[in-house]
Scaffold this motif. Structure first.
Motif, PDB file in Angstrom:
ATOM      1  N   VAL A  99       0.850  -1.193   0.000  1.00 34.77           N
ATOM      2  CA  VAL A  99       0.000   0.000   0.000  1.00 34.77           C
ATOM      3  C   VAL A  99       0.886   1.242   0.000  1.00 34.77           C
ATOM      4  CG1 VAL A  99      -1.910  -1.150   1.205  1.00 34.77           C
ATOM      5  CG2 VAL A  99      -0.280   0.184   2.519  1.00 34.77           C
ATOM      6  N   ILE A 100       0.502   2.202  -0.834  1.00 34.46           N
ATOM      7  CA  ILE A 100       1.278   3.437  -0.976  1.00 34.46           C
ATOM      8  C   ILE A 100       0.365   4.585  -0.538  1.00 34.46           C
ATOM      9  CG2 ILE A 100       2.502   4.924  -2.634  1.00 34.46           C
ATOM     10  CD1 ILE A 100       2.707   2.370  -4.468  1.00 34.46           C
ATOM     11  N   GLY A 101       0.747   5.298   0.523  1.00 33.58           N
ATOM     12  CA  GLY A 101      -0.116   6.389   0.985  1.00 33.58           C
ATOM     13  C   GLY A 101       0.375   6.969   2.294  1.00 33.58           C
ATOM     14  N   GLY A 102      -0.505   7.762   2.928  1.00 33.51           N
ATOM     15  CA  GLY A 102      -0.127   8.480   4.147  1.00 33.51           C
ATOM     16  C   GLY A 102      -0.625   7.794   5.409  1.00 33.51           C
ATOM     17  N   ASP A 103      -0.817   8.626   6.406  1.00 37.73           N
ATOM     18  CA  ASP A 103      -1.194   8.191   7.738  1.00 37.73           C
ATOM     19  C   ASP A 103      -2.430   7.263   7.777  1.00 37.73           C
ATOM     20  OD1 ASP A 103      -1.056   8.426  10.505  1.00 37.73           O
ATOM     21  OD2 ASP A 103      -2.611   9.986  10.481  1.00 37.73           O
ATOM     22  N   GLY A 104      -3.533   7.703   7.169  1.00 34.59           N
ATOM     23  CA  GLY A 104      -4.771   6.915   7.173  1.00 34.59           C
ATOM     24  C   GLY A 104      -4.590   5.598   6.432  1.00 34.59           C
ATOM     25  N   THR A 105      -3.849   5.634   5.354  1.00 35.16           N
ATOM     26  CA  THR A 105      -3.589   4.435   4.547  1.00 35.16           C
ATOM     27  C   THR A 105      -2.838   3.395   5.374  1.00 35.16           C
ATOM     28  OG1 THR A 105      -3.430   5.833   2.606  1.00 35.16           O
ATOM     29  CG2 THR A 105      -2.440   3.642   2.435  1.00 35.16           C
ATOM     30  N   LEU A 106      -1.843   3.872   6.120  1.00 41.00           N
ATOM     31  CA  LEU A 106      -1.040   2.957   6.932  1.00 41.00           C
ATOM     32  C   LEU A 106      -1.860   2.369   8.082  1.00 41.00           C
ATOM     33  CD1 LEU A 106       2.024   2.191   6.584  1.00 41.00           C
ATOM     34  CD2 LEU A 106       1.293   4.078   5.180  1.00 41.00           C
ATOM     35  N   LYS A 107      -2.786   3.174   8.622  1.00 43.68           N
ATOM     36  CA  LYS A 107      -3.659   2.661   9.696  1.00 43.68           C
ATOM     37  C   LYS A 107      -4.530   1.530   9.138  1.00 43.68           C
ATOM     38  CE  LYS A 107      -3.983   6.512  12.870  1.00 43.68           C
ATOM     39  NZ  LYS A 107      -4.039   7.927  12.482  1.00 43.68           N
ATOM     40  N   GLY A 108      -5.081   1.765   7.939  1.00 49.61           N
ATOM     41  CA  GLY A 108      -5.914   0.749   7.294  1.00 49.61           C
ATOM     42  C   GLY A 108      -5.109  -0.512   7.017  1.00 49.61           C
ATOM     43  N   ALA A 109      -3.863  -0.333   6.610  1.00 47.94           N
ATOM     44  CA  ALA A 109      -2.996  -1.473   6.291  1.00 47.94           C
ATOM     45  C   ALA A 109      -2.741  -2.305   7.535  1.00 47.94           C
ATOM     46  CB  ALA A 109      -1.671  -0.967   5.718  1.00 47.94           C
ATOM     47  N   ARG A 110      -2.496  -1.606   8.639  1.00 51.42           N
ATOM     48  CA  ARG A 110      -2.210  -2.337   9.883  1.00 51.42           C
ATOM     49  C   ARG A 110      -3.426  -3.171  10.290  1.00 51.42           C
ATOM     50  NH1 ARG A 110      -1.314  -0.190  16.018  1.00 51.42           N
ATOM     51  NH2 ARG A 110      -0.744  -2.218  16.827  1.00 51.42           N
ATOM     52  N   ALA A 111      -4.632  -2.553  10.182  1.00 50.87           N
ATOM     53  CA  ALA A 111      -5.853  -3.262  10.570  1.00 50.87           C
ATOM     54  C   ALA A 111      -6.065  -4.492   9.689  1.00 50.87           C
ATOM     55  CB  ALA A 111      -7.046  -2.316  10.473  1.00 50.87           C
ATOM     56  N   LEU A 112      -5.891  -4.336   8.388  1.00 51.23           N
ATOM     57  CA  LEU A 112      -6.099  -5.464   7.467  1.00 51.23           C
ATOM     58  C   LEU A 112      -5.075  -6.572   7.739  1.00 51.23           C
ATOM     59  CD1 LEU A 112      -7.582  -6.568   4.939  1.00 51.23           C
ATOM     60  CD2 LEU A 112      -5.927  -5.353   3.525  1.00 51.23           C
ATOM     61  N   ASP A 114      -3.455  -7.230  10.567  1.00 51.44           N
ATOM     62  CA  ASP A 114      -3.696  -7.916  11.850  1.00 51.44           C
ATOM     63  C   ASP A 114      -4.965  -8.742  11.826  1.00 51.44           C
ATOM     64  OD1 ASP A 114      -1.451  -6.671  12.716  1.00 51.44           O
ATOM     65  OD2 ASP A 114      -2.459  -5.222  14.029  1.00 51.44           O
ATOM     66  N   GLU A 115      -6.063  -8.117  11.366  1.00 51.59           N
ATOM     67  CA  GLU A 115      -7.352  -8.805  11.461  1.00 51.59           C
ATOM     68  C   GLU A 115      -7.484  -9.970  10.484  1.00 51.59           C
ATOM     69  OE1 GLU A 115      -9.429  -4.531  12.493  1.00 51.59           O
ATOM     70  OE2 GLU A 115     -10.079  -5.620  10.695  1.00 51.59           O
ATOM     71  N   CYS A 116      -6.871  -9.860   9.314  1.00 51.22           N
ATOM     72  CA  CYS A 116      -7.034 -10.916   8.303  1.00 51.22           C
ATOM     73  C   CYS A 116      -5.759 -11.747   8.154  1.00 51.22           C
ATOM     74  CB  CYS A 116      -7.403 -10.320   6.950  1.00 51.22           C
ATOM     75  SG  CYS A 116      -8.914  -9.391   6.979  1.00 51.22           S
ATOM     76  N   ASP A 117      -4.772 -11.466   8.995  1.00 54.62           N
ATOM     77  CA  ASP A 117      -3.498 -12.165   8.915  1.00 54.62           C
ATOM     78  C   ASP A 117      -2.981 -12.143   7.462  1.00 54.62           C
ATOM     79  OD1 ASP A 117      -1.330 -13.630   9.735  1.00 54.62           O
ATOM     80  OD2 ASP A 117      -2.335 -15.572   9.458  1.00 54.62           O
ATOM     81  N   PHE A 118      -3.016 -10.922   6.881  1.00 54.49           N
ATOM     82  CA  PHE A 118      -2.619 -10.786   5.478  1.00 54.49           C
ATOM     83  C   PHE A 118      -1.314 -10.003   5.384  1.00 54.49           C
ATOM     84  CE2 PHE A 118      -2.757  -9.603   1.065  1.00 54.49           C
ATOM     85  CZ  PHE A 118      -3.285 -10.758   0.479  1.00 54.49           C
ATOM     86  N   PRO A 119      -0.311 -10.522   4.639  1.00 57.47           N
ATOM     87  CA  PRO A 119       0.985  -9.842   4.539  1.00 57.47           C
ATOM     88  C   PRO A 119       0.889  -8.514   3.768  1.00 57.47           C
ATOM     89  CG  PRO A 119       1.165 -12.141   3.850  1.00 57.47           C
ATOM     90  CD  PRO A 119      -0.304 -11.825   3.932  1.00 57.47           C
ATOM     91  N   ILE A 120       1.309  -7.433   4.419  1.00 61.71           N
ATOM     92  CA  ILE A 120       1.259  -6.100   3.781  1.00 61.71           C
ATOM     93  C   ILE A 120       2.544  -5.347   4.080  1.00 61.71           C
ATOM     94  CG2 ILE A 120       0.017  -3.889   3.634  1.00 61.71           C
ATOM     95  CD1 ILE A 120      -2.485  -5.227   4.509  1.00 61.71           C
ATOM     96  N   MET A 121       3.020  -4.600   3.102  1.00 61.40           N
ATOM     97  CA  MET A 121       4.117  -3.652   3.309  1.00 61.40           C
ATOM     98  C   MET A 121       3.607  -2.260   2.927  1.00 61.40           C
ATOM     99  SD  MET A 121       6.821  -5.095   4.556  1.00 61.40           S
ATOM    100  CE  MET A 121       8.079  -3.853   4.302  1.00 61.40           C
ATOM    101  N   GLY A 122       4.009  -1.248   3.689  1.00 60.20           N
ATOM    102  CA  GLY A 122       3.577   0.123   3.424  1.00 60.20           C
ATOM    103  C   GLY A 122       4.697   0.959   2.823  1.00 60.20           C
ATOM    104  N   VAL A 123       4.301   1.904   1.977  1.00 54.18           N
ATOM    105  CA  VAL A 123       5.252   2.862   1.384  1.00 54.18           C
ATOM    106  C   VAL A 123       4.736   4.268   1.724  1.00 54.18           C
ATOM    107  CG1 VAL A 123       6.234   3.745  -0.775  1.00 54.18           C
ATOM    108  CG2 VAL A 123       5.806   1.288  -0.518  1.00 54.18           C
TER     109      VAL A 123
END
Ligand code: F6P
Length: 320
Positions: A99-112, A114-123
């Protein structure tokens, strides 16, 4: 892992396209498949994903905006919607997401993540530059240079007409753009939300400058501190000087990314894809010094990026 997806979310930032290009070409170079998701997290919910080839990201390194489009998804704030997004990704055989984005994007990434046990990296990509654990976010350098160009142009007319100009820049609740553009543009005052200011003191400084022979001044105000209209009205009232205002607005988000942002985006996009394919998850890439690093979402969420007050003091000294 041999199939990943990439999306951009939140406010667009110049350099997002260079980051998408880096993710896609890094993944393809390693033999993985890549899907591009349209319209941020809304696209995950609506299953708007399409496989990308190298030619899909040809010629975009220097363009502003995002070819994947973006959105501030309200739906994605609901846990059940995030579970739906996780299911959509898995059903397509996608095993990881950048996921590429700012503060809100990174919050959404963390939730997804943790909750779905899905591998994500943020930019980190935001003109506001408010993300911690990186020296810079993609888009900030370009936005600062766009704002600076406006300051320089306005200074010409301010000088000619002997006026005070109040220029409002973006930054949401932060003053990073204001501080950089103000310091680089030689502003007589910089008003930001992080540091309380006294407008009477600003007016006194303008008058002191006037007594020394200064006939024009520029005040840069961050949108989170006050509105340029309001400040301009008060300055007129308190000093009697001829004043004008300018709100730069969304033009700060557009335009060709600077060389700095293109290189940053290329390095961070490639690092995010490489780390994801190597099995790292739940982290945001960034730069520290000249090193690419990555930091767990959990640390990002409890760290704050702070303004360097020295820069404001320096701007005041330079305006004397
Ligand atoms: O976060 C980037 C940003 O441009 C902020 O500086 C600004 O406050 C906000 O987005 C504006 O958002 P919108 O485009 O939704 O009006």
């Amino acid at each position: 892992m041999d199939c990943i997806a990439v999306l951009t979310s939140g406010g667009d930032a110049p350099g997002m396209n260079a980051a998408i290009r880096a993710v896609v070409r890094t993944a393809l170079g390693r033999g993985a498949r890549v899907f591009g998701c349209q319209r941020g997290y809304d696209g995950l919910l609506d299953d708007e994903l399409a496989e990308m080839r190298s030619t899909d990201v040809g010629g975009i390194i220097g363009s502003g905006g995002t070819i994947l489009r973006t959105a501030r998804s309200k739906r994605f704030r609901q846990p059940e919607q995030r579970r739906e997004a996780g299911r959509n990704l898995r059903e397509r055989g996608i095993e990881g997401l950048v996921v590429i984005g700012g503060d809100g994007t990174l919050k959404g990434a963390r939730a997804l993540c943790d909750e779905c046990d899905f591998p994500i990296m943020g930019v980190p990509a935001s003109i506001d530059n408010d993300l911690p654990c990186t020296d810079a976010s993609i888009g900030f350098d370009t936005a600062v240079n766009t704002a600076l160009d406006a300051v320089d142009r306005v200074r010409d007319t301010a000088y000619s007409h002997e006026r005070v100009f109040v220029i409002e820049v973006m930054g949401r609740r932060n003053g990073f753009i204001a501080v950089e553009a103000g310091l680089a543009g030689g502003a007589e005052a910089i008003l930001i939300p992080e540091v309380p200011y006294d407008l009477q003191n600003v007016c006194d400084r303008l008058k002191a400058g006037h007594r020394r022979g200064k006939r024009s001044s520029i005040i840069v105000v961050a949108e989170g501190a006050a509105s340029a209209v309001e400040i301009h009205d008060l300055i007129r009232e308190k000093t009697g000087y001829d004043a004008r205002y300018l709100v730069l607005g969304h033009m700060q988000r557009g335009g060709h990314p600077t060389a700095f942002d293109r290189v940053l985006a290329t390095r961070l996009g490639a690092a995010a894809a490489n780390r994801l394919l190597n099995g790292t998850r739940g982290e945001m890439v960034g730069v520290r010094g000249n090193q690419v690093i990555s930091t767990p979402f959990e640390i990002i969420s409890r760290t704050e990026r702070r303004i360097d007050p020295e820069r404001l003091l320096l701007a005041e000294v330079m305006a004397q």
